[in-house]
Design an enzyme around this catalytic site. Structure first.
Site, PDB file in Angstrom:
ATOM      1  N   THR A   1       0.905  -1.274  -0.009  1.00 24.50           N
ATOM      2  CA  THR A   1      -0.113  -0.079   0.050  1.00 24.50           C
ATOM      3  C   THR A   1       0.918   1.173  -0.078  1.00 24.50           C
ATOM      4  OG1 THR A   1      -0.196   0.316   2.540  1.00 24.50           O
ATOM      5  CG2 THR A   1      -1.694  -1.250   1.579  1.00 24.50           C
TER       6      THR A   1
ATOM      7  N   ASP B   1       7.629   9.952  -3.108  1.00 25.33           N
ATOM      8  CA  ASP B   1       7.412  11.098  -3.637  1.00 25.33           C
ATOM      9  C   ASP B   1       6.712  12.065  -2.842  1.00 25.33           C
ATOM     10  OD1 ASP B   1       4.899   9.645  -3.441  1.00 25.33           O
ATOM     11  OD2 ASP B   1       3.948  10.910  -4.953  1.00 25.33           O
TER      12      ASP B   1
ATOM     13  N   THR C   1      -0.846  10.736  -4.887  1.00 24.47           N
ATOM     14  CA  THR C   1      -1.035   9.729  -3.949  1.00 24.47           C
ATOM     15  C   THR C   1      -0.881   8.466  -4.842  1.00 24.47           C
ATOM     16  OG1 THR C   1      -3.454   9.411  -4.038  1.00 24.47           O
ATOM     17  CG2 THR C   1      -2.487  10.691  -2.249  1.00 24.47           C
ATOM     18  N   GLY C   2      -0.133   7.224  -4.216  1.00 20.03           N
ATOM     19  CA  GLY C   2      -0.048   6.140  -5.003  1.00 20.03           C
ATOM     20  C   GLY C   2       1.553   5.863  -5.131  1.00 20.03           C
TER      21      GLY C   2
ATOM     22  N   GLY D   1       4.801   6.046  -5.283  1.00 17.24           N
ATOM     23  CA  GLY D   1       5.483   7.178  -5.239  1.00 17.24           C
ATOM     24  C   GLY D   1       6.711   7.211  -6.572  1.00 17.24           C
TER      25      GLY D   1
HETATM   26  N1  GLY Z   1       3.114   8.316  -2.458  1.00 15.19           N
HETATM   27  C1  GLY Z   1       3.422   7.723  -1.298  1.00 15.19           C
HETATM   28  C2  GLY Z   1       4.632   6.924  -1.472  1.00 15.19           C
HETATM   29  O1  GLY Z   1       4.967   6.300  -2.426  1.00 15.19           O
HETATM   30  O2  GLY Z   1       5.534   6.787  -0.523  1.00 15.19           O
END
Ligand code: GLY
Length: 361
Positions: free
Chosen positions: A206, A244, A264-265, A267
């Site tokens: 996740t 990210d 989001t998602g 990074g």
């Molecule tokens: N978008 C959050 C991560 O990849 O850490």
């Protein structure tokens, strides 16, 4: 476990170069909800779909006269403080060693200043620490042990962020790992053997994160914009991995002349495409927020070339959601695949709506 259900998952399947080319050329058309956002004008707070409480709080603060940068950071703190949300702050899912490491960034439109922390341990409100970096230092990014010492020096409280519930999920992952991790052997680097893809498909990875942006656009010309992104990052990540969210121009970016953007998602995909910066620049060149998000989703899909990251149709086997808020209050969002959502609060109240998916289900 609803908080896991609504996150991005790494999917797997076999590969086909022909199907890949076909799938890449068939994005879905933009839906009605983002177009509605493009038409909005006036004060507005936008967040990823897990941020309805954040947009409510931030919008109320902006209407009461707060600087949008303080408002969005207070908004996401509600989610960081919630142990039931495993995407950020207290209760966030840990790295592969069972340690919660947080990333966050914040940017203030009027001064074009940014602050960020990465791989922060033991302090739940990473976004507030990032705001302290912005306000109290000449730096943009402080990481690791230094970030923790910095936070403690400003009175942030040290605590164990790994809740019993998050520990249970981590222990279940650890008991089932082997090839189900982020380490690549020579034969796994590009050709994505079935063994690795099947292994990754059998377990959840996740990337839970919250992004939030606000504008006090009473008058488009005078409006001020700010944004924040905060996360516990990729679950089970290699210790020290930074996504990210704390990278200015990737998971979050603001230009007060244009607006704000975030992601989001996965990074890694957002970093190598400078996602937040790209969205803001596309809005500067005339695209609406939802058009700019969709264009960057397309760019991410087109530049995902490693076979281990593609599904049987040649589409990315991960999701990324992108969010944009123009300084005049227009807003929009897009995701690679269905499932992304955004929370928005305007003078008409708050709601959660779907992001426009680049690919149909
Ligand atoms: N978008 C959050 C991560 O990849 O850490």
């Amino acid at each position: 476990m609803t908080h896991l259900d609504r996150r991005s998952f790494v999917l797997a399947a076999g590969a086909s170069a022909l199907a890949a080319a076909a799938a890449r050329s068939q994005p879905t058309a933009p839906g009605p909800a983002p177009a509605e956002g493009d038409a909005h004008r006036g004060p507005c707070v936008l967040a990823s779909g897990n941020g309805q409480r954040a947009v409510d709080k931030a919008f109320a603060m902006i209407r009461a006269g707060s600087d949008p940068v303080d408002a969005v950071v207070e908004g996401v703190a509600i989610v960081e403080d919630d142990p039931a949300d495993m995407s950020v702050g207290l209760g966030g899912l840990p790295n592969e060693e069972g340690v919660v490491q947080l990333d966050a960034s914040v940017m203030h439109g009027p001064t074009h200043k940014a602050g960020a922390v990465a791989a922060l341990e033991g302090v739940r409100n990473a976004a507030k620490v990032a705001l302290t970096v912005l306000k109290r230092t000449d730096h943009c990014l402080i990481v690791g042990a230094g970030a923790k010492r910095f936070a403690l020096s400003y009175g942030f409280v040290e605590e164990n962020l790994l809740t019993p519930e998050a520990r249970e999920v981590w222990l279940r992952w650890r008991a089932n790992r082997s090839t189900q991790d982020d380490w690549l052997n020579d034969d796994e680097m590009d050709f994505a053997p079935e063994r690795q893809r099947q292994a990754r498909a059998s377990i959840e990875f996740t990337y839970g994160t919250i992004h939030c942006a606000g504008t006090n656009a009473a008058d488009g010309a005078a409006a001020n914009v700010s944004a924040v992104t905060t996360t516990s990052g990729l679950s089970w990540k290699i210790p020290g991995r930074v996504g990210d969210s704390p990278i200015i121009g990737a998971g979050m970016y603001v230009d007060n002349d244009v607006g704000a953007a975030g992601a989001t998602g996965r990074g890694e995909a957002v970093i190598v495409n400078c996602g937040g910066f790209a969205i803001v620049e596309l809005m500067r060149s005339g695209m609406t927020p939802s058009q700019a998000c969709l264009a960057v989703a397309r760019r991410i899909a087109d530049r995902t070339r490693e076979k281990r990251l593609l599904d049987a149709s040649g589409r990315p086997n991960f999701n990324v959601s992108l969010y944009a808020l123009r300084k005049d209050g227009a807003y929009g969002g897009a995701s690679l695949h269905p499932g992304g959502s955004l929370a928005v609060c305007t003078a008409h109240g708050s709601r959660v709506i779907p992001c426009t998916p680049l690919f149909s289900a």
